[in-house]
Design a protein around this motif. Structure first.
Motif, PDB file in Angstrom:
ATOM      1  N   SER A 331      24.169  58.513  31.193  1.00  0.00           N
ATOM      2  CA  SER A 331      24.354  58.167  32.540  1.00  0.00           C
ATOM      3  C   SER A 331      24.423  59.672  33.336  1.00  0.00           C
ATOM      4  N   GLY A 332      23.272  59.812  34.291  1.00  0.00           N
ATOM      5  CA  GLY A 332      23.241  60.723  35.107  1.00  0.00           C
ATOM      6  C   GLY A 332      24.386  60.880  36.272  1.00  0.00           C
ATOM      7  N   THR A 333      25.051  59.689  36.669  1.00  0.00           N
ATOM      8  CA  THR A 333      25.989  59.752  37.607  1.00  0.00           C
ATOM      9  C   THR A 333      27.284  60.435  36.824  1.00  0.00           C
ATOM     10  N   ASP A 334      27.349  60.507  35.725  1.00  0.00           N
ATOM     11  CA  ASP A 334      28.505  61.325  35.106  1.00  0.00           C
ATOM     12  C   ASP A 334      28.423  62.892  35.201  1.00  0.00           C
ATOM     13  N   ALA A 450      33.127  51.828  45.432  1.00  0.00           N
ATOM     14  CA  ALA A 450      34.151  52.479  46.401  1.00  0.00           C
ATOM     15  C   ALA A 450      35.522  52.458  45.850  1.00  0.00           C
ATOM     16  N   ALA A 451      35.835  51.663  45.323  1.00  0.00           N
ATOM     17  CA  ALA A 451      37.316  51.850  44.313  1.00  0.00           C
ATOM     18  C   ALA A 451      37.089  52.880  43.259  1.00  0.00           C
ATOM     19  N   PHE A 452      35.927  53.410  42.605  1.00  0.00           N
ATOM     20  CA  PHE A 452      35.912  54.254  41.619  1.00  0.00           C
ATOM     21  C   PHE A 452      35.948  55.592  42.482  1.00  0.00           C
ATOM     22  N   GLN A 453      35.322  55.678  43.466  1.00  0.00           N
ATOM     23  CA  GLN A 453      35.175  57.027  44.369  1.00  0.00           C
ATOM     24  C   GLN A 453      36.633  57.439  44.957  1.00  0.00           C
ATOM     25  N   LEU A 454      37.356  56.133  45.546  1.00  0.00           N
ATOM     26  CA  LEU A 454      38.865  56.741  45.876  1.00  0.00           C
ATOM     27  C   LEU A 454      39.628  57.008  44.869  1.00  0.00           C
ATOM     28  N   ARG A 455      39.427  56.541  43.630  1.00  0.00           N
ATOM     29  CA  ARG A 455      40.112  57.220  42.562  1.00  0.00           C
ATOM     30  C   ARG A 455      39.786  58.455  42.174  1.00  0.00           C
ATOM     31  N   VAL A 456      38.522  59.020  42.510  1.00  0.00           N
ATOM     32  CA  VAL A 456      38.259  60.478  42.220  1.00  0.00           C
ATOM     33  C   VAL A 456      39.162  61.334  43.257  1.00  0.00           C
ATOM     34  N   GLU A 457      38.887  60.808  44.601  1.00  0.00           N
ATOM     35  CA  GLU A 457      39.366  61.426  45.871  1.00  0.00           C
ATOM     36  C   GLU A 457      40.992  61.494  45.680  1.00  0.00           C
ATOM     37  N   ARG A 458      41.521  60.644  45.077  1.00  0.00           N
ATOM     38  CA  ARG A 458      42.976  60.707  44.800  1.00  0.00           C
ATOM     39  C   ARG A 458      43.338  61.744  43.656  1.00  0.00           C
ATOM     40  N   GLY A 459      42.512  62.125  42.902  1.00  0.00           N
ATOM     41  CA  GLY A 459      42.723  62.544  41.453  1.00  0.00           C
ATOM     42  C   GLY A 459      43.033  61.792  40.564  1.00  0.00           C
ATOM     43  N   GLU A 460      43.150  60.540  40.870  1.00  0.00           N
ATOM     44  CA  GLU A 460      43.450  59.682  39.515  1.00  0.00           C
ATOM     45  C   GLU A 460      42.568  59.698  38.396  1.00  0.00           C
ATOM     46  N   GLU A 461      41.285  59.914  38.796  1.00  0.00           N
ATOM     47  CA  GLU A 461      39.954  59.983  37.830  1.00  0.00           C
ATOM     48  C   GLU A 461      39.610  61.427  37.704  1.00  0.00           C
ATOM     49  N   ILE A 463      37.577  64.764  37.047  1.00  0.00           N
ATOM     50  CA  ILE A 463      36.015  65.126  36.658  1.00  0.00           C
ATOM     51  C   ILE A 463      36.021  66.717  36.576  1.00  0.00           C
ATOM     52  N   VAL A 464      35.866  67.181  35.246  1.00  0.00           N
ATOM     53  CA  VAL A 464      36.144  68.553  35.129  1.00  0.00           C
ATOM     54  C   VAL A 464      35.173  69.301  36.198  1.00  0.00           C
TER      55      VAL A 464
END
Length: 560
Positions: A331-334, A450-461, A463-464
């Motif tokens: 996956s390029g999006t990762d 949108a839900a995944f991006q929100l988790r990233v922005e909250r730091g729940e997901e 990404i190194v």
């Protein structure tokens, strides 16, 4: 605080489990719920209780046998390794050919060709700003361009994947080259990798060139023509990659892909084709995210479901029709622009998930694809990632090595349940064609993105390098591949001018007229006329222009 272990093992499974639960609760304190990307809750431990009462043969079986959970071939990688099908798209045809030879020398066993974005948009090179040409793919407008791309490639021995959206001009050019070389079409093998117009309508809008009803017609004609005249070719690759990269969860991506396959199969049967005449040549194309076990379970569940769908819902009797043959791309999006060398690790992990999931061919991304078209060094590392996993890590030695693991089997079952629920929703909407016309699929994917991006922005997901473990990097520390030199682009434009000047204008006009007539006559095969036009000297842009005029311009539906 640690809870001491008992002096001796508990007497039975129930007692042992109760003992562990007590120790776990004491040590963990307040436990947080963990869910994967598909929203399935993940327990901290899986045991034989998670497989109670599940018959082995019904749920797993053996490779090459229903239910196909463990693989579609009896030998899998012990008999033949997955194909290393590296995607290449670069500059002018000569540039592509040079990179192709490098990758074949590095161990690639099949080839994949992606054209310039101008081609996907339906244009010839002389219709766009030269600055845009050759940066994301190879400029291919004519049968001569295809001949240069494949120079020195034995077309009857090397499988070719064409990332060829409707109206399949690249396939037409390839057949023209084969005829010139004296290669029998029946000896050609490969795949029309971007033939799934539904995935383009939903999630890869640049590839969507012809209006939805016209796209449906052209795909059916392409399948019929290739099945008859190029029997070793896979004319349909049902694509889940675009939807997952657009934001669909792994479960959604698999479900929507299976729904699309059901739709295409139904359309073929409506033409009077028997399921076993076309299903053996259906293939699938998926994204592999870094969510390792979820991806493994996705592929195992999808394989099991497709075997059942093909047999029970579509009525296929030939075991070849039940095989869930799929290509996958890491996956390029990762991948991240930040600290791009970390992407080498990400790609290796994604590739392991694909191998453990039982893929048939794979493209591994280069670490710098988040920045530009891959450099030669990065492309070689991507190829060697697969070589190392096969030759040094020996990942192909055991068939379905994760099979039987309590977690993997429980997760495969849960993924299947989730996938089946989504398929039922699409069926209730009237099938995949109707569902995408109404924007239902697009809306679901948008909500997941949108839900995944929100988790990233909250730091729940995490990404190194992006929202965790960040580090400063000097600007330009990882330079991008340079654009094609202006002289290369100008030479390509000059070649196109010379090609147009040398061809028979009368022959081209006649062929394009026949193509236009075929587009409005259901008794005609549009792709057959496309091949004739290509061999007569028509360019990609001219063919697309005619079909857009007759069948309508492709306008995707964006649902918010």
């Amino acid at each position: 605080m640690d809870t001491p272990c008992p002096d001796k093992a508990p007497a039975d499974l129930a007692a042992a489990e109760a003992c562990w639960q007590g120790a776990y609760a004491a040590q963990i304190g307040r436990d947080r719920p963990v869910c994967n990307r598909s929203g399935i809750e993940i327990k901290p431990l899986y045991t034989p209780r998670d497989r109670d009462g599940v018959p082995y043969l019904e749920a797993l079986g053996f490779p090459g046998q229903p239910p196909h959970t463990r693989g579609i071939y009896p030998t899998m990688y012990r008999g033949r390794s997955w194909s290393q099908r590296q995607l290449i798209g670069l500059g002018a045809p000569e540039d592509y050919n040079a990179r192709l030879r490098q990758l074949l020398d590095a161990g690639a066993t099949a080839i994949s060709l992606i054209p310039c974005n101008s081609v996907y948009r339906g244009h010839d090179a002389d219709e766009v700003d030269p600055l845009l040409l050759g940066t994301c793919g190879t400029i291919i407008n004519t049968v001569e361009d295809m001949a240069l791309c494949l120079r020195g490639v034995p077309m009857d021995r090397v499988s070719v994947a064409l990332n060829d959206a409707l109206p399949f001009t690249l396939a037409a050019f390839l057949l023209g080259v084969a005829r010139r070389q004296g290669t029998d079409w029946e000896r050609i093998t490969g795949t029309s990798n971007q033939s799934d117009y539904i995935s383009h309508f939903v999630a890869n809008h640049m590839f969507f060139t012809i209006a939805l009803p016209g796209s449906r017609r052209i795909l059916g004609d392409h399948i019929e023509f290739m099945n008859r005249f190029v029997p070793g070719w896979n004319p349909l690759s049902v694509v889940g990659q675009h939807m997952q990269q657009a934001g669909a969860t792994p479960a959604q991506a698999m479900a929507f892909t299976l729904c699309t396959a059901i739709q295409h199969a139904g359309d073929c049967m409506a033409r009077g084709l028997a399921p076993d005449s076309f299903l053996p040549r259906f293939t699938f194309f998926f994204d592999i995210s870094i969510s390792v076990f979820e991806e493994v379970a996705k592929f195992r569940a999808g394989r099991r479901l497709w075997a059942r769908i093909a047999r029970e819902r579509l009525g296929a009797r030939d075991p070849r029709s039940w095989r869930f043959k799929f290509h996958a791309q890491t996956s390029g999006t990762d991948l991240t622009r930040q600290q791009p060398l970390n992407n080498i690790v990400r790609v290796a992990v994604q590739a392991m998930a694909g191998i453990f999931g039982g893929l048939q061919s794979m493209h591994t991304d280069a670490y710098d694809e988040a920045i530009s078209t891959p450099t030669a060094e990065a492309a070689r590392i991507a190829v060697n990632t697969q070589n190392i996993l096969r030759e040094e890590a020996h990942l192909g030695d055991v068939i379905d090595p994760l099979g039987g693991a309590y977690y993997v089997e429980a997760l495969t079952d849960r993924m299947q349940e989730e996938i089946e629920q989504i398929i039922a929703q699409v069926d209730a909407a009237g099938g995949m064609y109707a569902a995408v016309e109404r924007g239902l699929v697009q809306k679901a994917i948008g909500e997941s993105a949108a839900a995944f991006q929100l988790r990233v922005e909250r730091g729940e997901e995490k990404i190194v390098g992006v929202n965790a473990y960040r580090a400063e990097e000097a600007p330009g520390a990882r330079p991008a591949l340079e654009r094609p030199a202006p002289a290369v682009v100008e030479a390509q434009l000059a070649r196109l001018r010379a090609f147009k000047a040398a061809r028979s204008s009368a022959a081209v006009e006649k062929a394009l007229g026949a193509l236009a007539a075929a587009a409005t006559d259901a008794r005609e095969n549009v792709f057959a006329r496309t091949v004739e036009a290509a061999e007569a000297g028509a360019t990609h842009g001219e063919i697309v222009t005619v079909l857009r005029r007759e069948l309508g311009f492709g306008h995707p539906l964006v649902a918010i």
